[in-house]
Write an enzyme that holds these catalytic residues in place. Structure first.
Site, PDB file in Angstrom:
ATOM      1  N   TYR A 264       2.832  -2.472   5.545  1.00  0.00           N
ATOM      2  CA  TYR A 264       1.583  -3.177   5.284  1.00  0.00           C
ATOM      3  C   TYR A 264       1.008  -3.898   6.496  1.00  0.00           C
ATOM      4  O   TYR A 264      -0.201  -4.016   6.632  1.00  0.00           O
ATOM      5  CB  TYR A 264       1.782  -4.220   4.175  1.00  0.00           C
TER       6      TYR A 264
ATOM      7  N   ASP B 257       5.540  -9.629 -19.202  1.00  0.00           N
ATOM      8  CA  ASP B 257       5.754  -9.326 -20.622  1.00  0.00           C
ATOM      9  C   ASP B 257       4.729  -8.331 -21.154  1.00  0.00           C
ATOM     10  O   ASP B 257       5.054  -7.448 -21.951  1.00  0.00           O
ATOM     11  CB  ASP B 257       5.707 -10.605 -21.456  1.00  0.00           C
TER      12      ASP B 257
ATOM     13  N   HIS C 151      13.120   0.090  -9.098  1.00  0.00           N
ATOM     14  CA  HIS C 151      12.125  -0.737  -8.414  1.00  0.00           C
ATOM     15  C   HIS C 151      12.343  -2.194  -8.841  1.00  0.00           C
ATOM     16  O   HIS C 151      11.526  -2.781  -9.552  1.00  0.00           O
ATOM     17  CB  HIS C 151      10.709  -0.256  -8.743  1.00  0.00           C
TER      18      HIS C 151
ATOM     19  N   HIS D 235      11.556 -15.742 -17.986  1.00  0.00           N
ATOM     20  CA  HIS D 235      11.739 -16.487 -19.234  1.00  0.00           C
ATOM     21  C   HIS D 235      12.594 -17.746 -19.058  1.00  0.00           C
ATOM     22  O   HIS D 235      12.439 -18.707 -19.820  1.00  0.00           O
ATOM     23  CB  HIS D 235      12.383 -15.580 -20.286  1.00  0.00           C
TER      24      HIS D 235
ATOM     25  N   GLN E 276       5.761  -4.099 -13.147  1.00  0.00           N
ATOM     26  CA  GLN E 276       4.467  -4.651 -12.756  1.00  0.00           C
ATOM     27  C   GLN E 276       3.317  -4.208 -13.658  1.00  0.00           C
ATOM     28  O   GLN E 276       2.272  -4.860 -13.686  1.00  0.00           O
ATOM     29  CB  GLN E 276       4.166  -4.285 -11.298  1.00  0.00           C
TER      30      GLN E 276
ATOM     31  N   ASN F 216       7.260   2.396   3.133  1.00  0.00           N
ATOM     32  CA  ASN F 216       6.267   1.393   2.727  1.00  0.00           C
ATOM     33  C   ASN F 216       5.994   0.500   3.922  1.00  0.00           C
ATOM     34  O   ASN F 216       6.936  -0.002   4.548  1.00  0.00           O
ATOM     35  CB  ASN F 216       6.781   0.511   1.591  1.00  0.00           C
TER      36      ASN F 216
ATOM     37  N   ARG G 281       2.901   7.898  -7.790  1.00  0.00           N
ATOM     38  CA  ARG G 281       4.220   7.308  -7.596  1.00  0.00           C
ATOM     39  C   ARG G 281       4.416   6.175  -8.600  1.00  0.00           C
ATOM     40  O   ARG G 281       3.636   5.221  -8.630  1.00  0.00           O
ATOM     41  CB  ARG G 281       4.367   6.775  -6.162  1.00  0.00           C
TER      42      ARG G 281
ATOM     43  N   ASN H 299      13.444   1.536  -4.349  1.00  0.00           N
ATOM     44  CA  ASN H 299      12.268   1.032  -3.648  1.00  0.00           C
ATOM     45  C   ASN H 299      12.628  -0.246  -2.896  1.00  0.00           C
ATOM     46  O   ASN H 299      13.139  -1.204  -3.472  1.00  0.00           O
ATOM     47  CB  ASN H 299      11.139   0.701  -4.632  1.00  0.00           C
ATOM     48  N   GLU H 300      12.371  -0.229  -1.602  1.00  0.00           N
ATOM     49  CA  GLU H 300      12.510  -1.420  -0.757  1.00  0.00           C
ATOM     50  C   GLU H 300      13.828  -2.163  -0.999  1.00  0.00           C
ATOM     51  O   GLU H 300      13.853  -3.310  -1.447  1.00  0.00           O
ATOM     52  CB  GLU H 300      11.312  -2.360  -0.955  1.00  0.00           C
TER      53      GLU H 300
ATOM     54  N   GLU I 280       3.735   3.438   0.118  1.00  0.00           N
ATOM     55  CA  GLU I 280       2.949   2.243  -0.206  1.00  0.00           C
ATOM     56  C   GLU I 280       2.228   1.755   1.031  1.00  0.00           C
ATOM     57  O   GLU I 280       2.810   1.680   2.114  1.00  0.00           O
ATOM     58  CB  GLU I 280       3.818   1.085  -0.711  1.00  0.00           C
TER      59      GLU I 280
END
Length: 495
Positions: free
Chosen positions: A333, A74, A144, A61, A41, A331, A99, A188-189, A399
């Site tokens: 939200y 990218d 991740h 791509h 990310q 995590n 993190r 992660n997740e 998170e």
């Protein structure tokens, strides 16, 4: 700093009774604050200095239409070349920990340990050194979502071989970076990796095999986590003295009514959503949730399968996996309402049919740009559920955050943090939940997977139209900096 906290008080007054006053309790002295990011990310440099191709490179791509505005990672925030700017932002915030995740393909271009990319190793060593020099502890996630493409070409996570391949990768990483890193998270997740990646196909590698591929993915991944934990525990912990966990995410599921049926539906949903990954690792008895075992077996039989579509752990595997954590990483939200419904008709297998629970969000609450309702009390309830379900573990919230359009004056993000952290404080002081840390998502605006750059979670704004990827501080960063410095959500806190 006072100005932003004062603005917060005015906002709570102007926006009305739907908002609760922030807590004036002070966080415990040992409570740690951080921020979080992930390699794909933010790093960019997708093919620089010997890095291999991963499944997100491949998706962006070959199927750009699956990502908003045909975006990719990218370049992203160009942190591969600008990591010192990231360290400056972290230092300015005063965080205790950062993190971040490693790009497996940057370290091992083919995914296998026979070829180590020294430029990638050097990048992470330099980053860890800069963090340590500024008093910031790295909290490092091994995986991740960015599997090396050569490993996807042999089947990806549904292939049981990946448990051993991941274990080899983990051993390499512990050996390379373990002197600087004392807090490790294997995955992660994993629910997003498996359910979205191999079940409904909305995330890379975009394979649709719901009710089969997602379960096999999870089975391999959980065993991979356990192997990595035992490798650390037996080979590295005696000299490195670190900790290992896995990050499992969940929405809180609130019963849609006081009926026993809706309460059962909410419990079933969180068991299928969170317990799927958490129970084998965190529960004293290990194994998948019994409701999951029973329902998938029953539906599989009715669908004509010779055995359950949910793979089975042996007794030896259950013992090997359970307890493979040193803290619980969460995590979370948002909150959804769970409503009982008749079981879905027998037909095409799917995870959703196995669960057979209707979920929806309460539209009376404000929504973030990600479409998630802002329901702060869900934070306290999920923390309490985890505390009771898994025998009062130490919990680090790895998170939590709010999405908007990237504006610099981001009052709603300030309110989000104040309200969610208030519920963390209430869980600690009113309920006795052992929460020891909190990481805001995210340090800066970044590539948000299939949403591309259309939603922004950052404490810092990033100008993605500028080749320098200029970072600019937001109001929420100033507020969060004040919270970290004073361990307090308002101007003056009770000790």
């Amino acid at each position: 700093m006072y100005v932003v906290v004062h603005i917060l008080s005015i906002l709570f007054y102007l926006l009305g009774e739907s908002l609760s006053e922030p807590s004036n309790k002070k966080f415990p002295e040992n409570f740690q604050f951080g921020v979080a990011t992930a390699a794909y990310q933010i790093e960019g440099g997708w093919a620089d200095d010997g890095k291999g191709v991963n499944i997100w490179d491949q998706l962006a791509h070959t199927h750009p239409e699956k990502i908003a505005n045909n975006a990719s990672g990218d370049v992203a925030c160009d942190s591969y070349h600008r990591y010192m700017e990231d360290v400056e932002m972290l230092t300015n915030l005063g965080v205790n920990f950062y993190r971040l995740s490693l790009s497996w393909s940057r370290i091992l271009p083919t995914g296998y340990t026979n070829q180590i990319n020294e430029a990638g190793v050097e990048y992470y060593k330099n980053l860890f050194s800069a963090l340590k020099e500024n008093g910031i502890e790295p909290f490092v996630t091994l995986y991740h979502w960015d599997l090396p493409e050569p490993l996807q070409e042999i089947g990806g996570w549904p292939n049981p071989l990946l448990a051993d391949i991941f274990a080899d990768y983990a051993r390499t990483v512990f050996s390379l970076f373990g002197d600087d890193v004392k807090n490790w998270m294997t995955f992660n997740e994993p629910k997003q990796t498996c359910l979205a990646g191999y079940g409904v196909g909305t995330l890379a590698p975009s394979i649709s095999s719901s009710g089969i591929g997602d379960y096999q993915c999870a089975h391999t991944l959980i065993k991979a986590h356990a192997k990595a934990y035992h490798i650390y525990d037996e080979e590295f912990r005696p000299t490195q003295n670190g900790r290992v966990s896995i990050v499992v995410d969940t929405t809180w599921y609130e019963p849609a009514s006081d009926s026993d049926e809706d309460k059962e539906a909410a419990e079933r949903k969180i068991q299928f959503n969170y317990g799927w990954y958490a129970n084998p690792i965190y529960h004293p008895d290990g194994n998948y949730p019994q409701v999951m075992i029973d329902r998938v077996a029953d539906r599989s039989q009715k669908e004509g399968f010779p055995k359950s579509r949910l793979p089975e752990f042996s007794a030896e595997e259950i013992d090997y996996i359970k307890g493979t954590f040193d803290f619980l990483a969460l995590n979370t939200y948002t909150t959804e309402l769970a409503k009982w419904t008749n079981d879905y008709e027998i037909g095409t297998p799917s995870y959703d049919a196995d669960v057979s629970v209707s979920t929806y969000q309460d539209t009376s609450y404000n929504s973030s740009a990600a479409g998630w309702r802002v329901i702060p009390w869900g934070m306290r309830r999920v923390l309490n559920w985890i505390d009771q379900a898994y025998d009062h573990p130490e919990i680090v919230i790895t998170e939590n955050g709010y999405a908007d359009d990237g504006r610099l004056t981001d009052e709603n993000r300030i309110i989000y943090y104040a309200e969610y952290l208030t519920n963390v404080l209430e869980a600690i002081f009113e309920d006795g939940v052992n929460v020891t840390g909190y990481a805001a998502w995210s340090l800066m605006d970044n590539f948000e997977w299939t949403s591309g750059y259309t939603v922004k979670f950052g404490l810092y704004q990033v100008d993605f139209d500028n080749p320098n990827r200029t970072r600019t501080i937001k109001s929420s960063a100033i507020y969060y900096k004040n919270v970290i410095a004073n361990k307090c959500l308002v101007n003056t806190c009770e000790e």
